[in-house]
Structures are given as structure tokens and as C-alpha cells.
Design a protein around this motif. Sequence first.
Motif, PDB file in Angstrom:
ATOM      1  N   LYS A 108      -1.734  11.247   5.074  1.00  0.00           N
ATOM      2  CA  LYS A 108      -1.863  11.103   3.614  1.00  0.00           C
ATOM      3  C   LYS A 108      -3.433  11.719   2.741  1.00  0.00           C
ATOM      4  N   LEU A 109      -4.187   9.725   3.572  1.00  0.00           N
ATOM      5  CA  LEU A 109      -5.642   9.513   3.410  1.00  0.00           C
ATOM      6  C   LEU A 109      -6.445   9.915   4.067  1.00  0.00           C
ATOM      7  N   LEU A 153       0.771  -1.450   0.237  1.00  0.00           N
ATOM      8  CA  LEU A 153      -0.040  -0.077  -0.133  1.00  0.00           C
ATOM      9  C   LEU A 153       0.819   0.958   0.098  1.00  0.00           C
ATOM     10  N   VAL A 154       1.831   0.995   0.751  1.00  0.00           N
ATOM     11  CA  VAL A 154       2.730   2.589   1.333  1.00  0.00           C
ATOM     12  C   VAL A 154       3.498   2.721  -0.345  1.00  0.00           C
ATOM     13  N   GLY A 182       3.071   7.086  -5.338  1.00  0.00           N
ATOM     14  CA  GLY A 182       1.947   8.893  -6.211  1.00  0.00           C
ATOM     15  C   GLY A 182       0.646   8.505  -6.413  1.00  0.00           C
ATOM     16  N   ASP A 183       0.469   7.402  -6.310  1.00  0.00           N
ATOM     17  CA  ASP A 183      -1.372   7.502  -6.598  1.00  0.00           C
ATOM     18  C   ASP A 183      -2.028   8.065  -5.569  1.00  0.00           C
TER      19      ASP A 183
END
Lengths: 630, 630
Positions: free
Chosen positions: B220-221, B180-181, B188-189
Motif C-alpha cells: 500500500k505504501l 502501523l498496520v 485507513g490512514d
Amino acid sequence: MADSPQVCGPAVPTESSRAVLRPLGVGDVDITGGPLGRWQRINREASIPLGLEQMERAGAVPNLRRAAGEADGAYQGYRFQDSDLYKQLEAVAWEHARRPGPGYPEFIAGSAALLGRAQRPDGYLNSHYQVVKPDKIYAELEYSHEMYCAGHLFQAAVASARAGGDPRLLEVSRRLADHLVAVFLTGGDDGIDGHAEVETALVELYRVTGERTYLELAGKLIDNRGKGLIKDSGMGPLYAQDHLPVREADTPVGHAVRQLYLEAGIVDVYLETGDESLLECSVRRWEDMVATKMYLTGGVGSRHDGEAFGERYELPPDRAYNESCAAIASVHWNWRLLLATGDGRYADLIERVLYNAFAASTSADGLRFFYVNPLQRRDDTVEDAYLGRRREWFACACCPPNIMRTVASLGHYVATTAGRATQVHQYVPGVIRSGDLVLRVSTDYPWDGRVTFTVERAPAGEWSLALRVPAWSAATTVDGAPVTPGERGYTVLTRTWRPGDTVELRLDLTPRLTHPHRRIDAVRGCAAVERGPIVYCFEQADQPVDLDELALVPGAALRVVPEEHLDGVGRTVLIEADAVAITQPSRGLPYTSTPPTGLATSTRVTATAVPYYQWDNRGAGAMRVWLPLA
Amino acid sequence: MADSPQVCGPAVPTESSRAVLRPLGVGDVDITGGPLGRWQRINREASIPLGLEQMERAGAVPNLRRAAGEADGAYQGYRFQDSDLYKQLEAVAWEHARRPGPGYPEFIAGSAALLGRAQRPDGYLNSHYQVVKPDKIYAELEYSHEMYCAGHLFQAAVASARAGGDPRLLEVSRRLADHLVAVFLTGGDDGIDGHAEVETALVELYRVTGERTYLELAGKLIDNRGKGLIKDSGMGPLYAQDHLPVREADTPVGHAVRQLYLEAGIVDVYLETGDESLLECSVRRWEDMVATKMYLTGGVGSRHDGEAFGERYELPPDRAYNESCAAIASVHWNWRLLLATGDGRYADLIERVLYNAFAASTSADGLRFFYVNPLQRRDDTVEDAYLGRRREWFACACCPPNIMRTVASLGHYVATTAGRATQVHQYVPGVIRSGDLVLRVSTDYPWDGRVTFTVERAPAGEWSLALRVPAWSAATTVDGAPVTPGERGYTVLTRTWRPGDTVELRLDLTPRLTHPHRRIDAVRGCAAVERGPIVYCFEQADQPVDLDELALVPGAALRVVPEEHLDGVGRTVLIEADAVAITQPSRGLPYTSTPPTGLATSTRVTATAVPYYQWDNRGAGAMRVWLPLA
């Protein structure tokens, strides 16, 4: 041809039917003013042109071109997209019958030709299944809407045929109906469409063509419902009224539009077959619906989830679904019950639905539509942006063309005849032609309670004029004398009429404070305002304080404001009521050991109500039909 | 390893976090009786065995075998079926930490091994997408639940790791988290899962592993939510809280479980990063939720449609959705706010949720579960057969294993430490081990208001004991002396303690008649009964007349019935209230110009209330939390 009389309207029982009242055609009644006249004008000038445009844009016509092999591109929209075109065709057919319009015959003829080319040689016709899922034809009836679409085609064809229009629509319909008969009647397939609609349409097609297998198929589809023959679409058996045989079900359930179209079909089959058990069960459900599952506006369908009827007395004003199509289906059902019984309670309900649940569906300019018609909107309805305001069109656009076909055919619902009598059910200014009796009606109803009938042409000998006395009219007079309506809700004048004779009916338009049954939990302790057939609402725009702080004074004096014109709304009559503004602090848990009255402060104000059907024409503010009593 | 303390519980901030209170582990608190003790016993004896059985039957384990190439057959169930297994693993891990159980280590080790074999070499793991849609991995994040499932895996692995169990669950989790990271942080997704949950889980995984990129990805999420990066799943942007950036949103909206898991993640990221703007916005929404969008039971989610929060004050009792998972998510959020602030209002709400919204989710025998927890059921709830009664399992079985993991970890939520102090938040009989302070708690709470603490082991020097004084306790004493709680809702005893010292807390369990804020339209004119933390309800089984005819006498005398045992329910305390039975005829329109009081007849009766959480254990009759006032 059957023995159906040459009446040009959307529900015309045969001469041999059990109908105790006979309908008039859409052209037999001119509506020259009042709200209904205004809706017909706007329908013609604004709504129908918008609808015709959307037939191309939203995909219904291009999909049929694809089915005919005349266009490329992906199928557009829902699997029942064809039905939008069929309802639009029906709207145009009635409108053309009422008053010929430019391009109308060409639209009908062009569509009929396209449908003829799209139709398979065996008669099957459904652009979604022909283009997208040819291997699944009649294999997904629980949600395919194939018969539902067919029903709307039949209704359009019946309209066009009764209006003397292009016969090709009827030819296409007969081929499709014969295909349905070959599969589902003589072919022995026990399939049933999850969305009832074809039943009433098949009966109408029988009435126009005399083809008895159409009536038989309608009867079979109704008799077989409730036996688990419909696969579960994931919504459970109630959704499609497949939980019980129709003769055993006591209360309307599930998807409201489906239930009510089904009821229209049930009464239609009763009318043509005389099967009393069908009328009985339908009346039983009607009584239960009216007493426990219907909103003050006549709207039905308490739940967004499943677009469905709720439980008895589950009638939330804010989350009312009240789909516009359900109001229309209710008019269909009530009309058939009225023809079957002559009981004015059904005409009373048609009036309630027409002026409230139905009328609210369309904006004052005829260019925007509600899908959902709640009785309350809060000021933070941001969450419902999609359904909270009227919209020009919808991805699922079942409502707008349904509204258009209904408005175009309103003349059909005004009056009937029976033997040597004419029954007037709805009061509109204009002319009623009932055989040898021609009546001019002068009225400013529903803003004013006086309705004057002038005989323009009289039949020979005695003739009865039956005038509906609405249940809400507390004091009614005819030519100045108080009248008490008969058991069926009409006052009957039997005379030998002469041209120039007049009758003046006066209905009581004193505004009323209306209270809900104590079991309607969602509006306990509230009251609403009504005047004549009009249900009122309180819009934020007209209030001196936050709408949600308003409470009516018990037994509040109601004052009719002299008629006025409101920007964005047009002509209206407002009502003022004594009220108080109550402020209760809003911090921490909204549950306390102190009754709310002990926490609140209040000041005297005046609350102003506007007809519910005229709401949402002046912005997105809060609205309430029911206000708390202080 | 990070600087996380060795505390074995489901939310353990690092030593360097902003937490003002430090949690204890599930093994640091023994719960030996009371309702919580009963739930833990039934969870172990009935619910967990049922859940383990369902892991095979409902498809979660077979699906993973299919992903590992070890089984044939079609993928079973929803696309988030993996998460059922992950929650079940977490339940077993906590239960094993509390008290080792037969087969528990084998279940965890076997599952971890299977997950290792199913996991792709690059770390990706999701049986639905591996088996059914390998070409759509991370391409449908708006409804794929891929990160949601990952989050539940991480929480299971954290539980197993903190409990000292099989390390392979953590290894699998790290490989997936690293994937995931690599995609969503360093790659960058900007994709975001439509269902929040991974955020709080990533922070927990960071706390166990010290891997800072997990915390960064969680941040970030959260920061990217509300920027339209989530594609519309057809439910609109509010559904997934993507309508506004989290720092700008003032009120909880959309799918309730998503909103509340998101809040848990937001507070977790605040705790570890110190970003005050995150705490501020979360507290703002908490205050709005509590004041305007929460039920008396602590349940949230007013709408079936979208399983969603409604508008402010939209709180229908009958159509309350109140998903069991939302009650659990609320406990998660409140617990993190409590650790972050030390404010007892969050512990108050945990108590309200635990004893009411949450407790009602499970039958007295631990074998049936509610998905939806309304505050009213009518007697014709036939329409809701699916959701109207508790069921053994669900096609979408998110709730049962979620309940099991919560019950197994209840010890975690009882007490905390901070500096030289212990805070007791929930009153349960048993033992609390808070560092050098060991307390024995003797109580029959919540049936009795006396709670006695006996010091079994005392720390050297002064130590503070902070006892929560619930906001509902009108008169509280400690050792006979009245106490007024401090600003944060605790009474603090600072002493040098000796073994054998005792403290007796007395909470006021006088039953209370509770009134709703006047803006809660759906229960206007009604009252409810509460006693201590318990919300009561009226079940048909206990009433002398039809429940829907019952109305409480304003200011009704409430009488506590001596404790008893009810068949199907077990131990309970009933409350009787003075009431009247009101009958109003139900025929024709339920809207009249006469107030309902003028149409009704009434007789004096006694209404009997039972704790809400114990309802639906004695048949399918009607139930109401709110009764009208006569």
C-alpha cells in the motif's frame, strides 16, 4: 550635514574621502535608449508596479502594521521581510529622482509614517522581532538579519534624502542607527549580523548626516569580523565570512551576497577613513575572484548549497547559483573600487555583470525574475521547477526589489568626474551632465560599436574626456585613429571644447570564440561566443538538432545575423557558428575503454546563439553558454 | 512461521516467491582474506566497538531511556536518532552470526529490554516523538522518519531472529508493526513516511513472521506514493519520490537514499506478490540510473542540495554527494534485482559499488568515515572542512552503523543457489557452503586475476557451477580455455563433481584507460584508470607536480607497479601512467580568445594512481579520479 556633495546617487563619497573619481547623480545622466533604457522603461512600467502590489500581498507592509499595533494576524514570510519594503522604497526614490512618478511620494511618505509608528520609542525597528520574538532582539544575530534590514532601510532613507523626498524616512533611520550605535558601539556589545549589508549602509548614512559614529560602527563591525564573534548558524564560519579577519582573507568564500556586500562596506570605510589595509585586502580578493571564482557572465556563487562561492576554479555551468542579488552586490563593490582607484578594470566588470549576469535576471516583459542564473539548463530540468524558470515572485523575494532599485539608479554608474575631467564608463545613448560639460551621446551600442559624443555645453579652458576602452575591444579607434588605452583602460582627450564638437569612438564588435582556463574543470574542451560586452548562449529553440548533441567546430567561423526581432525577446542580434551534431549511443554504463569519438557519428550543422540575457523568454528548453568543441 | 527458509542473511525471499536465485546465509560463506576479509576484521576490531560507544555518547540509548521514563535530560540529536541504534543492533546481530563476539548477546538483549520498556502499550515506539512531540505522533510524516526508524528496527529484529538471538527484539517489532498496520492499513490512514525504508523492512518482517498484513502495508505504501499524499517538507515532491506513482516514474530523482531504499522495497514486494509491473518500473529506473546518473565508482547522488540525484548526465566529480548510505542502498536494490532475475549485471554493479563507492567510505583503520564521497578534491577544500575528510562520527550519523551492518553481512552477497546449481557472484578467498556443495576458494583477487575453486564436498549427481564473468574482463579463461559468458554474464560448468576437483578462473586485470560518455559535461576531455573492479585515483602525495597541472597522454601506457605496502594505507597495487604537467598562467579573467593550449607550457612526467577506496588515508591533499587528456 556632512561635507557630502549634493549628488543624487546610491554611493557618494564625501569631499574629504579618498575617492579619485566623483560620481554623478541618477538625474545627471539621461538614458534614452539601448538595453539600459529599455530596462528602465520596463522597470517603471511593469516591475515597480508589480513590486508595489507585492508589498501588501507578500506581507512586508502588513507585518509593519502588526508591529505598530494596527493589524492582527500572523507575521508573514521570512524574518527579513522588512527588507523587501526597504528595497522597494529605494527603487521608488531613485525612479522618482530620475522622473517623478504618480503615487511615488505618497508611497514613500505613507511607508515612512508607518515605520515611524512601528518603531519603538528607543529606536529599535524590526517587525519580525517586535511581533514574533520580542524576547530575542539582538540575541540571534547570526541569522536574525536585524542589521541587514536596518541597512536596507538606511539605503532607502539615503536615496529619499538625496532625492529631496520626505525627511521622515531619514528620521526613522537615524533613530534606529542611533540605537545600533548605543548598543554595538558605545554600549560595548560586540555583536555582528551574520549577513553583512549594514556596513556600507552606515557609511552612506554618515555621508548624508555627518554623524561620525555611524562610520565608526561600520568600521568596528568590519574589524571584528573573523574573530568568531558570530555564533554558528549551522552553516559554518565561512558562510558569514567569519573564518578570518577581513585583512587576512585571500579569497571570497561562503554566501556570495554576504561576501560582496561586506566588500562594498570595506571599500566604503577605506574611502572615508583612508585605511589602506582595507583597500588592499579587498583588491586582493577581487583579483582572486575574477581569476578563479567568477563565471563568464560576471555571475558569482558556484553552489546552491549555502548560496556560496565554491573553491577556486569550481565553476559548474549547470549548477551555477549566481544569485541575482550577488550580481547587484558585485556592481556595488566594483563601483566603489572604481571610485577609489580610477582603474577601468572595475568598470569593465560592471559592464560584464550588467549586460549578462544582472540583465538575465529579468524577463523581457519585466514581470518575472530569476533568483538563480545558471549557464546551462538541460531539457529534463523538471527537477528544478522552482528555480529553473523565471517567476513572478518568491517566498524569499530578496531579488526582485533589489533589481528594481538597481535599474532605477543605472544613470549613476555611467560616468564620473575628477578635477577638470569627465570619465565615461558605460556607453548609452542620451545626455551626460558633468558640471559645465554637457555631452550628447548617440549610439546603438551594444549592437553597434560606434559611439558619437557631441558637446552641448563646454566648460571654459581645457577639460579632459576619458573614454573607457573595454579589454575585449581588439581594435579601437577615436575619430578614425587607432587608440591604445592607458594603463587604467581609458583613452583621454584633453582639449578646449566648443559646443558642437564631436568625438566618434569605435569599439570592435567582431564576435569572439572564448576559451576557459584549463583549470576550470566543468567546461573543459568547450568554447563560448561573445560579442562586445554580450555573452551569448545557445537555446534549443534556435538549433536544428538536440542542443546536447551540438559541438562547435574548433576555430568555428562566427557570423553576425542582421538584426532582428524575436517574439517574446524583442530586438536582438543573433550569431551563427559552424558546428556538428554528434550522436553517441546511450545504453549501459556511460564509461568505456573506447574514446567517445570512436563511438559517435556526426553531421555538419549550424548552431545559432542569442544573447544570454535574453534566454528563457521563449519556453523551457535546454540552454548552454559553453558548447563542446568537436 | 512463514515458509521462509532458514537462511541467515539480510534479504531472504520466501520459498513461494518469484526469486530465481536463493541466497546463502552470512555464516554459509567464510571470507578469509582479500579486501572484504580485511574490512570484516577491521569492522569487528575497530568500527563496531566505536559504534557501540557512540550509542551512549551520541544519545540513541539515553533517548530511549527517556522514553521509558528512566532518565532525565533533553532529547539528544536528530529526530531519527533511534535508527542509529537499530542499525548498530543489526550490525552486531550479523557479526554475531558470523562469529560470536563478547558482549554481543548482552547488547542485543539489553537493548531489546530497553525498547520493550520504552514502547507504549499500544505498540508505538519512537523516542523523539514520545519525549519531544507526543502530540505530533504520525502528524509530520513528511519529515518525522517514524516509519523509517521502525523499518530499521524491523531489520535489526529480522537479523537477530534469523541468527537465533534474543526473541524480544522481534516481539517489540511485531507490536510496532501491528500498530502501523492498525493505523495505516486497516485503520485507513493514507500516510506515507517521507523517507522510504519501512517498505523493504516490512516485507522482511513478513518473511520471518508470515504475517501477511506487513506485506500488504508495504504494498500500500508503495502504491500510494506519487499521489501527493506526502505533505511538502519544503524540499518539493521529488525529494521524497512523491512526484509520480512508482509505475510511471522513468528515472531516479530526489534524495538518493530514499529512492534506492524505495526500490529495494518495490522489488521485495514484486518478489512476494509477483506483481510484474513493479519489477518492470524498477528495472527501467535502474537502466536509466546506470546509463545517466551514476558515477564511475558506482556512487549516486550528484547534489549536496537535497542529497539528491541530479539531472541526466549531471555528474560533477568535485561536488558529487555520493552518500555512503546511497552506496549501501544500491547494494540492497541490486541484490534483490539479482535474486529476481539472475542477471549478472546486478552482481557486476554490486562489485563496482563494493570496491569503490562503498569501500571508500571507511578509513584504512576502520575508525573514520566519509558521509560524502566525491571523485575530486581540490587543494583548497578548506571550505568543506566538515565533509572534506573522513570523521569519527557525525551529528547525523546515518552512515557509520549502516556501513557496519553491511560489512558484517558481506558473506550474504557472495553466492546463491538455484535448483541444482551454485552461482558465485563475488570472488573472495574462503569457503562457500551451498547445500551439499562445499567449495574452497583460493585467490588474491582483486590484486590478482586467478581464482581457484576446490571442491571439498560434492553433491550426488550433476551440479552446475556458474561463475560470473565481469563485463570489464576482456579475456577470461577457465582452466586455460577462453570462455564467453552467457547472456546473463556467467560461465556455467555442469558436472558430476568429486572432492578435490578444481577449477581455475582467470580474469583479465590489464589496467584500462576509461573514457566518459560525451554527454557527461563535467569530465569532458578526461580519462580515468581502472583495473579489474578497482577504480583508481590520483592523490597529490604520489605526484611529482601539482595534481591540477597533470594531464594524461592520450592512449597513455599504464604500468602496474609491483605490489607494495603504503604507510597509512596498507597493501596496495599502484599504476603509473605517462602524463604531462601543464602550466597555464592564472591572472585576470580566466576566459580568453586563445585556446588554453596556446597559453600553456608542458613537461613530461609520470602520474601515479592508487585505488580510489584507499584515498584520504595519507593527509588532506588534492585527489582526482578523472584526469584531463593532454
